[in-house]
Design an enzyme around this catalytic site. Structure first.
Site, mmCIF file in Angstrom:
data_model
loop_
_atom_site.group_PDB
_atom_site.id
_atom_site.type_symbol
_atom_site.label_atom_id
_atom_site.label_comp_id
_atom_site.label_asym_id
_atom_site.label_seq_id
_atom_site.Cartn_x
_atom_site.Cartn_y
_atom_site.Cartn_z
ATOM 1 C CG ASP A 1 -1.869 1.139 1.328
ATOM 2 O OD1 ASP A 1 -1.788 1.936 0.341
ATOM 3 O OD2 ASP A 1 -2.455 1.301 2.182
ATOM 4 C CD GLU B 1 34.661 13.494 5.880
ATOM 5 O OE1 GLU B 1 34.947 13.941 7.054
ATOM 6 O OE2 GLU B 1 35.214 14.050 5.061
ATOM 7 C CD GLU C 1 30.535 16.109 11.855
ATOM 8 O OE1 GLU C 1 31.896 16.389 11.405
ATOM 9 O OE2 GLU C 1 29.566 16.949 11.889
ATOM 10 C CD GLU D 1 33.761 15.796 14.198
ATOM 11 O OE1 GLU D 1 33.870 16.767 14.438
ATOM 12 O OE2 GLU D 1 34.368 15.187 12.848
ATOM 13 C CD GLU E 1 33.624 11.962 10.494
ATOM 14 O OE1 GLU E 1 34.023 11.817 9.538
ATOM 15 O OE2 GLU E 1 33.532 13.280 10.720
ATOM 16 C CG HIS F 1 32.096 17.609 6.052
ATOM 17 N ND1 HIS F 1 33.094 17.669 6.903
ATOM 18 C CD2 HIS F 1 31.176 18.471 6.313
ATOM 19 C CE1 HIS F 1 32.943 18.539 7.853
ATOM 20 N NE2 HIS F 1 31.814 18.997 7.647
ATOM 21 N NE ARG G 1 38.978 19.270 7.820
ATOM 22 C CZ ARG G 1 40.338 18.737 7.347
ATOM 23 N NH1 ARG G 1 41.257 19.520 7.110
ATOM 24 N NH2 ARG G 1 40.420 17.495 7.037
ATOM 25 C CD GLU H 1 35.515 17.817 3.019
ATOM 26 O OE1 GLU H 1 34.986 17.622 4.121
ATOM 27 O OE2 GLU H 1 36.599 18.212 2.840
ATOM 28 N NE ARG I 1 34.443 21.892 5.649
ATOM 29 C CZ ARG I 1 34.895 21.106 6.395
ATOM 30 N NH1 ARG I 1 35.415 20.004 6.087
ATOM 31 N NH2 ARG I 1 34.993 21.038 7.728
#
Length: 469
Positions: A52, A131, A133, A214, A221, A270, A340, A358, A360
């Site tokens: 359903d 990645e 967390e 972290e 993580e 990330h 970063r 990457e 973020r």
């Protein structure tokens, strides 16, 4: 490719009692239907089972509810948390009237995205490495009712417990706010729990390489390494399931909410991405930081469409409590090598195979199938239209003077803004019928319900600010 008869033989040989058919709803939550293994013959495995679809929010109306749950025989796991042997099989959703993939099914959206990439001539494989967390707590209580609402969080690691009296004594070792990255035990109290999470995923066949504490207290993580888009989205669903189950077994509760604690860093996801063609990395080249021109265009496409992407990559009202300055959050839409503070980072890596980008700003509340697919479609649009991201910003973006900061574009500041952006900017998602307009509209309807509930609910901070005025 696996065949139904091989799976049936495995069920008999390993005395598996249950077959758990799992699929992902539009919001990203795993759903399931558990079948007695003896009723699963070749027809059931190859043709699927009816269910359903009207009971899943954002899918069918009740007058057109019948849908097919079609097993993907190459996406199977043994569930280590079942009391009796259970085989988990990931499923796609199929329209019974046509036999086609259901346009609103997130997993088949991801399959269409992978297929579309192959038709572009840009590449044949998209690799994704997330990645994700999360927080783990000892106690979480909340209510949202007619006459009041509120929440309370507690964990042995929270710095607020430094003065608490415990029956066995307060051992005192715990991270301070923004001080959890990454001291050894006893400050890091959850090494064994994370180790069991990783060990469990390795047993289930997932590629993992590490785990660590972290930045925030009670934040963690696990290292899930890269795979193809659909493969990685499947694994992310297993990742979240294992985190929740192992935490529960230890008497803890885990959450992927981006910002459960006001005064500490939030949790992100990330997301590393790279396109390959004929077994070769297409993101390696002679441009900035050893990237190819196509990789820069890919970044340009994601930056251009970032606000619309936020509706998929940051799909909750809580997501935007993380995306604020001051908590290492990737708010600014810039790119840089190894930096970063930029929302698009070029990680350091030796050799062409390591070249990737990457992103973020995503968080793990995202439906992984939709988020990774949307990022891919934005990047491909950047390549197809040669959208250059401009100059890289290698300085610390958190320290930019106000005048310079004003020139840098940002991600959305709210889910409302993200949904408005998606309404205006979604044509890039419709290429190759990867997403459909109907699917996007249905998804937005679900999310607008969340926006309206949160925006019309008084919160404790408002009482603190306004009650006595």
């Amino acid at each position: 490719m696996a065949k139904a008869k091989d799976l049936i033989k495995r069920i008999k040989d390993e005395e598996i009692e249950w077959v758990d058919l799992r699929f992902t709803d539009p919001k990203g939550k795993w759903q399931h239907l558990t079948m007695v293994s003896s009723v699963m013959g070749e027809d059931e495995f190859e043709d699927g089972l009816m269910f359903d679809g009207s009971s899943i929010a954002g899918w069918k109306a009740i007058n057109e509810s019948d849908m097919i749950l079609k097993p993907d025989l190459d996406a199977t796991w043994i569930d280590p948390f079942s009391a009796t042997p259970m085989l988990v099989v990931n499923c796609d959703i199929v329209e019974p009237s046509t036999g086609d993939w259901y346009s609103r099914d997130p997993r088949t959206t991801a399959k269409r995205a992978e297929n579309y990439l192959k038709t572009t001539g840009i590449g044949d494989t998209i690799y994704v490495g997330p990645e994700a967390e999360f927080f783990m707590f000892d106690d979480v209580r909340f209510e949202d009712g007619y006459a009041g609402s509120g929440y309370a969080i507690d964990d042995i690691e929270l710095p607020t417990n430094s003065g608490k009296e415990y029956e066995a004594g307060n051992m005192a070792h715990r991270p301070r706010a923004k001080g959890g990255y990454f001291p050894v035990a006893p400050i890091d109290s959850a090494g064994d729990i994370r180790g069991e999470m990783v060990a469990t995923m390795l047993e289930m066949g997932l590629p993992c390489d590490k785990h660590h504490h972290e930045v925030a207290a009670a934040q963690h993580e696990l290292g899930l390494t890269f795979g193809t888009l659909v493969e990685t989205a499947d694994r992310m669903q297993v990742y979240k399931y294992v985190v929740h189950q192992v935490a529960h077994a230890y008497g803890k509760t885990a959450t992927f909410m981006p910002k459960p604690i006001k005064d500490d860093n939030g949790s992100g996801m990330h997301t590393h991405m790279s396109i390959w063609a004929d077994g070769k990395p297409t993101f390696a080249g002679n441009e900035y930081a050893g990237l190819s021109e196509n990789c820069l265009y890919y970044i340009g496409g994601v930056i251009k469409h970032a606000k619309a992407l936020n509706a998929f990559t940051n799909p909750t009202t809580n997501s935007y409590k993380r995306l604020v300055p001051g908590f290492e959050a990737p708010v600014l839409l810039a790119y840089s090598a190894r930096n970063r503070s930029a929302s698009c980072r070029i990680p350091y890596g030796s050799g062409d195979k390591a070249k990737r980008v990457e992103f973020r700003f995503p968080d793990a509340m995202a439906n992984p199938y939709l988020a990774y697919s949307a990022l891919l479609m934005a990047g491909l649009d950047g390549i197809q239209n040669k959208i250059h991201p401009g100059d890289a910003m290698d300085k610390n973006l958190y320290d930019l003077p106000p005048a310079e900061l004003a020139e840098v574009p940002t991600v959305c500041g709210s889910l409302r803004e993200a949904l408005d952006a998606l309404a205006e900017d979604h044509d890039f998602l419709l290429k190759g019928d990867v997403f459909t307009k109907d699917q996007i509209e249905a998804y937005m309807d679900l999310k607008w319900e969340e926006v309206m509930r949160v925006e019309t609910t008084p919160c404790p901070a408002e009482f603190d600010l306004y009650y006595s005025m």
